[in-house]
Design an enzyme around this catalytic site. Structure first.
Site, PDB file in Angstrom:
ATOM      1  CG  HIS A  93      -6.966   4.885  -6.919  1.00 38.51           C
ATOM      2  ND1 HIS A  93      -5.554   5.513  -6.936  1.00 38.51           N
ATOM      3  CD2 HIS A  93      -7.348   5.448  -5.626  1.00 38.51           C
ATOM      4  CE1 HIS A  93      -5.243   6.068  -5.809  1.00 38.51           C
ATOM      5  NE2 HIS A  93      -6.403   5.883  -4.789  1.00 38.51           N
ATOM      6  CG  HIS A  95      -8.918   7.928  -3.229  1.00 40.07           C
ATOM      7  ND1 HIS A  95      -8.490   6.622  -2.449  1.00 40.07           N
ATOM      8  CD2 HIS A  95      -9.888   7.910  -2.364  1.00 40.07           C
ATOM      9  CE1 HIS A  95      -8.711   6.099  -1.442  1.00 40.07           C
ATOM     10  NE2 HIS A  95      -9.952   7.007  -1.432  1.00 40.07           N
ATOM     11  CG  ASP A  97      -5.157  11.347  -2.605  1.00 39.72           C
ATOM     12  OD1 ASP A  97      -6.028  10.715  -3.140  1.00 39.72           O
ATOM     13  OD2 ASP A  97      -4.016  10.631  -2.471  1.00 39.72           O
TER      14      ASP A  97
HETATM   15 ZN   LIG Z   1      -6.401   6.060  -2.951  1.00 38.72          ZN
HETATM   16 ZN   LIG Z   2      -3.926   8.456  -2.470  1.00 43.50          ZN
END
Ligand SMILES: [Zn+2]
Ligand SMILES: [Zn+2]
Length: 307
Positions: A93, A95, A97
């Site tokens: 995904h 995000h 990080d």
């Molecule tokens: Zn995430």
């Molecule tokens: Zn994460």
């Protein structure tokens, strides 16, 4: 046929500095089995011992990368993996990080010798993200190609496949399936399952518990899963901090929930990565998994661990 000659020619085609970054490391390729290497086991917390999320599954000479967190290329080098590109990378995904290392993966592997587009798979929005990366570094790519470095034109490019689930790669005995998982407000977040060389591996990405993941992970050899200690659920002392317990429950998987999931799925080994400790200890998380009901082998994954 001389098997050494093609390898020498391949080496000569690479820039000299790309050939041996980590001379003391293991020799690649490692084996024909499907090996899991936890390159980065961290979270958004910039823990120097845990790079951003990234897991490699290596099958012979083929390297499949799952997520590209911060530090990914340093960890690839430390693991003895090729630094001039992976066979394909799969993003769970978008995000930050899980994607901070994407420009590193794309641009560093090009500078280290890649001449063909990087193959990427991930949720809708991936193409826009990579277009923006390439726009952000457009001064760099122009200088490297037109200047004295004589960078290979086009090698920095990306072949981005936006996926919505199902089998996303099936070639020469390696099948990779994207499983849609619930992760808060993200419309698309995936776990990935790899079936190769007689082994099965599931990488959870970020997710709260789900039927879909439990089914996909049934009887797998390795389940790499995110987790946090349930005992640490508490409101945080910051604006919006009262929503933190709800965030954890709706967006991630607690140790007790993971123990329950694993007791049903029965992986041969459960690898814990992306652990949001929140002040807790490894033992707390391991205890939580047992409370959830899983009695099989559990390992707190380390960066550069091989399984
Ligand atoms: Zn995430
Ligand atoms: Zn994460």
């Amino acid at each position: 046929m001389n098997r050494v000659l093609p390898a020498i020619l391949l080496a000569l085609a690479q820039p000299a500095w790309a050939q041996r970054v980590f001379p003391g490391g293991p020799a690649f390729p490692f084996s024909d089995s499907a090996i899991v290497i936890t390159l980065g086991t961290g979270t958004p917390v910039p823990n120097p011992e845990r790079s951003g999320p990234a897991t490699a599954v290596v099958v012979g000479r083929r390297v499949f990368l799952f997520d590209a967190g911060a530090g990914v290329m340093r960890r690839m080098a430390a693991a003895g993996l090729p630094i001039d590109g992976v066979t394909a990378a799969f993003i769970t995904h978008l995000h930050s990080d899980h994607t901070l290392g994407l420009p590193d993966l794309i641009l560093t592997s090009w500078v280290m010798g890649r001449s063909t587009p990087m193959r990427l798979f991930g949720p809708p929005g991936l193409r826009r993200m990579t277009d923006h990366f390439l726009a952000a570094w457009s001064e760099d790519t122009v200088v490297r190609v037109k200047g004295l470095e004589r960078g290979r034109p086009g090698g920095y490019r990306v072949e981005a496949h936006e996926i919505t689930g199902g089998v996303v790669h099936d070639s020469e005995g390696v099948r990779i399936t994207a499983i849609r998982v619930p992760h808060g407000e993200w419309e698309y977040s995936f776990a990935y399952r790899v079936d190769a060389a007689g082994r099965s591996i599931v990488i959870s990405g970020d997710t709260r518990p789900s039927e879909a993941l439990t089914r996909a992970a049934a009887d797998v050899d390795v389940l790499v899963h995110e987790v946090y200690p349930e005992t640490r659920i508490a409101v945080e002392n910051r604006p919006g901090g009262e929503l933190w317990p709800r965030y954890l429950r709706e967006v991630h998987t607690s140790d007790v929930e993971l123990g329950t999931l694993a007791a049903v799925a029965k992986p041969r080994v459960l690898l814990l990565a992306h652990i949001l400790f929140m002040g807790g200890s490894e033992q707390e998380v391991l205890d939580g998994i047992r409370r959830g009901g899983f009695t099989g082998p559990v390992v707190v994954a380390r960066d550069l661990g091989r399984y």
